[in-house]
Write an enzyme that holds these catalytic residues in place. Structure first.
Site, PDB file in Angstrom:
ATOM      1  N   VAL A  13       0.288  10.563  -7.317  1.00 11.68           N
ATOM      2  CA  VAL A  13       0.367   9.473  -8.298  1.00 11.68           C
ATOM      3  C   VAL A  13       1.786   8.914  -8.356  1.00 11.68           C
ATOM      4  CG1 VAL A  13       0.234   8.923 -10.764  1.00 11.68           C
ATOM      5  CG2 VAL A  13      -1.590  10.246  -9.675  1.00 11.68           C
ATOM      6  N   HIS A  14       2.788   9.778  -8.298  1.00 10.87           N
ATOM      7  CA  HIS A  14       4.194   9.353  -8.332  1.00 10.87           C
ATOM      8  C   HIS A  14       4.515   8.451  -7.134  1.00 10.87           C
ATOM      9  CE1 HIS A  14       8.429   9.567  -9.300  1.00 10.87           C
ATOM     10  NE2 HIS A  14       8.694   9.979  -8.079  1.00 10.87           N
ATOM     11  N   VAL A  15       4.082   8.844  -5.955  1.00  4.79           N
ATOM     12  CA  VAL A  15       4.330   8.031  -4.755  1.00  4.79           C
ATOM     13  C   VAL A  15       3.609   6.692  -4.877  1.00  4.79           C
ATOM     14  CG1 VAL A  15       3.888   7.884  -2.266  1.00  4.79           C
ATOM     15  CG2 VAL A  15       4.794  10.002  -3.255  1.00  4.79           C
TER      16      VAL A  15
END
Length: 112
Positions: free
Chosen positions: A71-73
């Protein structure tokens, strides 16, 4: 030029703060559950039921960390300018004003 419908945020937005705490809690849970399932050294201290529970907890929090990183990427690629900010450590004033208005205002006050 604030993001539409979102309140102004400081240096870190709610998603960044949530990600931080999810990762901290997940790493702590991985550490604790990992000690429990580290049979060679600690199996004499823990019963099989606790070891089995710790294995499930360990797998769950490993999944949470992997999902959080994905999700961060995705979020970094989705928000234009984020990847450059992470690699250089700098953002433009316009980007800061648009995405982190309170932090931008705070930095502008310090410049004066």
């Amino acid at each position: 030029n604030q993001e539409e419908g979102l309140p102004p945020v400081g240096k870190y937005n709610a998603g960044q703060k949530l990600l931080f705490w999810v990762l901290v809690i997940s790493m702590l849970m991985l550490l604790v559950s990992g000690v429990v399932i580290w049979r060679e050294y600690f199996s004499a201290f823990f019963g099989i039921d606790l070891i089995r529970l710790a294995s499930v907890v360990h797998a769950f929090f490993a999944f949470v960390i992997i999902a959080s990183i994905v999700v961060h990427v995705y979020a970094a690629i989705w928000v234009k300018g984020s990847v450059g900010a992470m690699t250089s450590g700098k953002v433009s004033g316009a980007w800061a004003r648009k995405h982190h208005k309170l932090w931008y205002d705070e930095m502008r006050k310090k410049e004066r």
